[in-house]
Write a protein that holds these residues in place. Structure first.
Motif, mmCIF file in Angstrom:
data_model
loop_
_atom_site.group_PDB
_atom_site.id
_atom_site.type_symbol
_atom_site.label_atom_id
_atom_site.label_comp_id
_atom_site.label_asym_id
_atom_site.label_seq_id
_atom_site.Cartn_x
_atom_site.Cartn_y
_atom_site.Cartn_z
ATOM 1 N N UNK A 276 -5.981 5.116 -2.547
ATOM 2 C CA UNK A 276 -7.184 5.658 -3.194
ATOM 3 C C UNK A 276 -7.987 4.563 -3.882
ATOM 4 N N UNK A 277 -7.311 3.627 -4.543
ATOM 5 C CA UNK A 277 -8.011 2.526 -5.206
ATOM 6 C C UNK A 277 -8.724 1.650 -4.178
ATOM 7 N N UNK A 278 -8.061 1.387 -3.053
ATOM 8 C CA UNK A 278 -8.676 0.595 -1.986
ATOM 9 C C UNK A 278 -9.958 1.266 -1.505
ATOM 10 N N UNK A 279 -9.901 2.582 -1.306
ATOM 11 C CA UNK A 279 -11.076 3.322 -0.833
ATOM 12 C C UNK A 279 -12.190 3.327 -1.875
ATOM 13 N N UNK A 280 -11.828 3.494 -3.130
ATOM 14 C CA UNK A 280 -12.839 3.508 -4.202
ATOM 15 C C UNK A 280 -13.557 2.166 -4.309
ATOM 16 N N UNK A 281 -12.793 1.079 -4.286
ATOM 17 C CA UNK A 281 -13.397 -0.251 -4.396
ATOM 18 C C UNK A 281 -14.232 -0.571 -3.158
ATOM 19 N N UNK A 282 -13.747 -0.146 -1.993
ATOM 20 C CA UNK A 282 -14.510 -0.350 -0.755
ATOM 21 C C UNK A 282 -15.880 0.301 -0.851
ATOM 22 N N UNK A 283 -15.904 1.548 -1.288
ATOM 23 C CA UNK A 283 -17.161 2.283 -1.384
ATOM 24 C C UNK A 283 -18.092 1.646 -2.412
ATOM 25 N N UNK A 284 -17.533 1.222 -3.531
ATOM 26 C CA UNK A 284 -18.328 0.538 -4.554
ATOM 27 C C UNK A 284 -18.902 -0.764 -4.002
ATOM 28 N N UNK A 285 -18.099 -1.510 -3.262
ATOM 29 C CA UNK A 285 -18.533 -2.789 -2.698
ATOM 30 C C UNK A 285 -19.667 -2.600 -1.694
ATOM 31 N N UNK A 286 -19.547 -1.576 -0.853
ATOM 32 C CA UNK A 286 -20.593 -1.294 0.134
ATOM 33 C C UNK A 286 -21.887 -0.885 -0.573
ATOM 34 N N UNK A 287 -21.746 0.009 -1.533
ATOM 35 C CA UNK A 287 -22.918 0.503 -2.271
ATOM 36 C C UNK A 287 -23.584 -0.636 -3.050
ATOM 37 N N UNK A 288 -22.782 -1.573 -3.571
ATOM 38 C CA UNK A 288 -23.306 -2.694 -4.365
ATOM 39 C C UNK A 288 -23.778 -3.855 -3.495
ATOM 40 N N UNK A 289 -23.624 -3.697 -2.172
ATOM 41 C CA UNK A 289 -23.987 -4.755 -1.218
ATOM 42 C C UNK A 289 -23.293 -6.072 -1.590
ATOM 43 N N UNK A 290 -21.999 -5.975 -1.788
ATOM 44 C CA UNK A 290 -21.169 -7.129 -2.120
ATOM 45 C C UNK A 290 -21.361 -8.233 -1.076
ATOM 46 N N UNK A 291 -21.469 -9.468 -1.549
ATOM 47 C CA UNK A 291 -21.672 -10.615 -0.657
ATOM 48 C C UNK A 291 -20.539 -10.718 0.341
ATOM 49 N N UNK A 292 -20.872 -11.086 1.569
ATOM 50 C CA UNK A 292 -19.867 -11.159 2.622
ATOM 51 C C UNK A 292 -18.777 -12.164 2.280
ATOM 52 N N UNK A 293 -17.571 -11.888 2.795
ATOM 53 C CA UNK A 293 -16.468 -12.805 2.545
ATOM 54 C C UNK A 293 -15.146 -12.097 2.382
ATOM 55 N N UNK A 294 -14.155 -12.872 1.940
ATOM 56 C CA UNK A 294 -12.777 -12.408 1.751
ATOM 57 C C UNK A 294 -12.509 -12.183 0.270
ATOM 58 N N UNK B 178 0.824 -1.208 0.000
ATOM 59 C CA UNK B 178 0.000 0.000 0.000
ATOM 60 C C UNK B 178 0.868 1.272 0.000
ATOM 61 N N UNK B 179 0.482 2.225 -0.801
ATOM 62 C CA UNK B 179 1.174 3.524 -0.838
ATOM 63 C C UNK B 179 0.166 4.598 -1.215
ATOM 64 N N UNK B 180 0.540 5.855 -1.060
ATOM 65 C CA UNK B 180 -0.350 6.956 -1.433
ATOM 66 C C UNK B 180 0.457 8.241 -1.528
ATOM 67 N N UNK B 181 -0.222 9.325 -1.840
ATOM 68 C CA UNK B 181 0.438 10.636 -1.923
ATOM 69 C C UNK B 181 0.720 11.192 -0.534
ATOM 70 N N UNK B 182 0.208 10.510 0.509
ATOM 71 C CA UNK B 182 0.408 10.968 1.893
ATOM 72 C C UNK B 182 1.041 9.871 2.728
ATOM 73 N N UNK B 183 1.515 10.259 3.909
ATOM 74 C CA UNK B 183 2.053 9.258 4.824
ATOM 75 C C UNK B 183 3.436 8.774 4.410
ATOM 76 N N UNK B 184 3.926 7.793 5.130
ATOM 77 C CA UNK B 184 5.240 7.207 4.836
ATOM 78 C C UNK B 184 5.059 5.961 3.992
#
Length: 290
Positions: free
Chosen positions: A186-204, A150-156
């Protein structure tokens, strides 16, 4: 819906605070408001807020320090997720949590699947796996996103460290036998939000960009892209030299194979994940603009 976001000051947490905002009222306590090491404080906060969704981006991510500071790593990576999962199960609340490629043994060259046998090489990896299992065994409605590098424009992070070093160094030796996919927060956050909104089936689910590279390959791409934008560096991609992991010993053992198969996430959400190179270009551009 009331959303509880933990870890807002981290790389992923910062991006989540932006992407989750359309979903409802976001409660995102900082360290001064809520000590996540304190089990009783967390219990009291959950009872007070009563969230309908918990997004846990808090974690002990100092891989080498986890070898010594075991109690802290165990609380943040195993105890806290177990506590959140138990509450989510009791209160009929969905829990979103983030895992790591470090739960795998790092052998071979095939991408890991969600069903692959785990075998962490470090205490950090062991605590992350303990957290995953506690959530899965709780019976709570959950999503676990297992990600890598994981990396981003912020943090270490690796990208920013490489850019800083390339402003003063003329040569760098970089590990070339650990293979994975650099994943922007940012990609992790975008996919997370999409998954929540789409009511993605529980799991890994595995969550990473497409493609693979080494830390050496990642660094060369960083230097090349930075030069293309006009960033002044004292060295270029040609001055990054590949070395084996054995030449760069660390307290915690790193997995050599961090490749992750993302087919399950793509097919379930009906999406196509972008390449790591295209995501680096976006993230590097954001960082240099700031």
């Amino acid at each position: 819906m009331k959303v509880l976001l933990l870890g807002k000051t981290g790389q992923v947490g910062f991006e989540l605070q932006r992407t989750l905002s359309p979903l409802g009222n976001i409660n995102a306590p900082g360290r001064a408001e809520l000590d996540l090491m304190d089990e009783q404080a967390v219990a009291a906060y959950l009872a007070y807020v009563k969230p309908g969704l918990i997004v846990n981006a808090a974690a002990w991510t100092a891989v080498d320090a986890a070898e010594e500071q075991r109690v802290e790593a165990e609380r943040m990576n195993a105890g806290l997720p177990a506590q959140l999962a138990a509450w989510a199960k009791k209160e009929n609340c969905r829990l979103v949590h983030y895992s790591s490629d470090y739960v795998y043994p790092g052998t071979g060259e095939s991408p890991w699947q969600e069903t692959s046998t785990t075998g962490p090489l470090s205490h950090y990896g062991k605590t992350k796996l303990q957290g995953d299992r506690a959530i899965e065994q709780s019976g709570a409605d959950h999503l676990i996103f297992r990600t890598s590098w994981v990396y981003s424009a912020r943090g270490n992070n690796f990208m920013k460290t490489m850019l800083r070093l390339a402003e003063s160094k003329t040569e760098l030796n970089i590990v070339a036998d650990q293979i994975g996919a650099p994943t922007p927060a940012r990609l992790i956050a975008q996919i997370t939000t999409l998954a929540i909104h789409s009511q993605l089936s529980k799991g890994l689910y595995h969550l990473a960009p497409k493609g693979e590279t080494s830390w050496h390959g990642f660094a060369r791409e960083i230097f090349g892209l930075a030069q293309q934008t006009g960033k002044q560096l004292t060295m270029g991609p040609e001055n990054a030299h590949p070395i084996p992991t054995s030449d760069y010993p660390t307290p915690a053992t790193r997995p050599l194979n961090s490749r992750m198969d993302v087919t399950k996430l793509e097919q379930t959400l009906n999406i196509q994940l972008p390449t790591w190179q295209s995501q680096l270009a976006l993230t590097l551009g954001e960082y240099l603009e700031n």
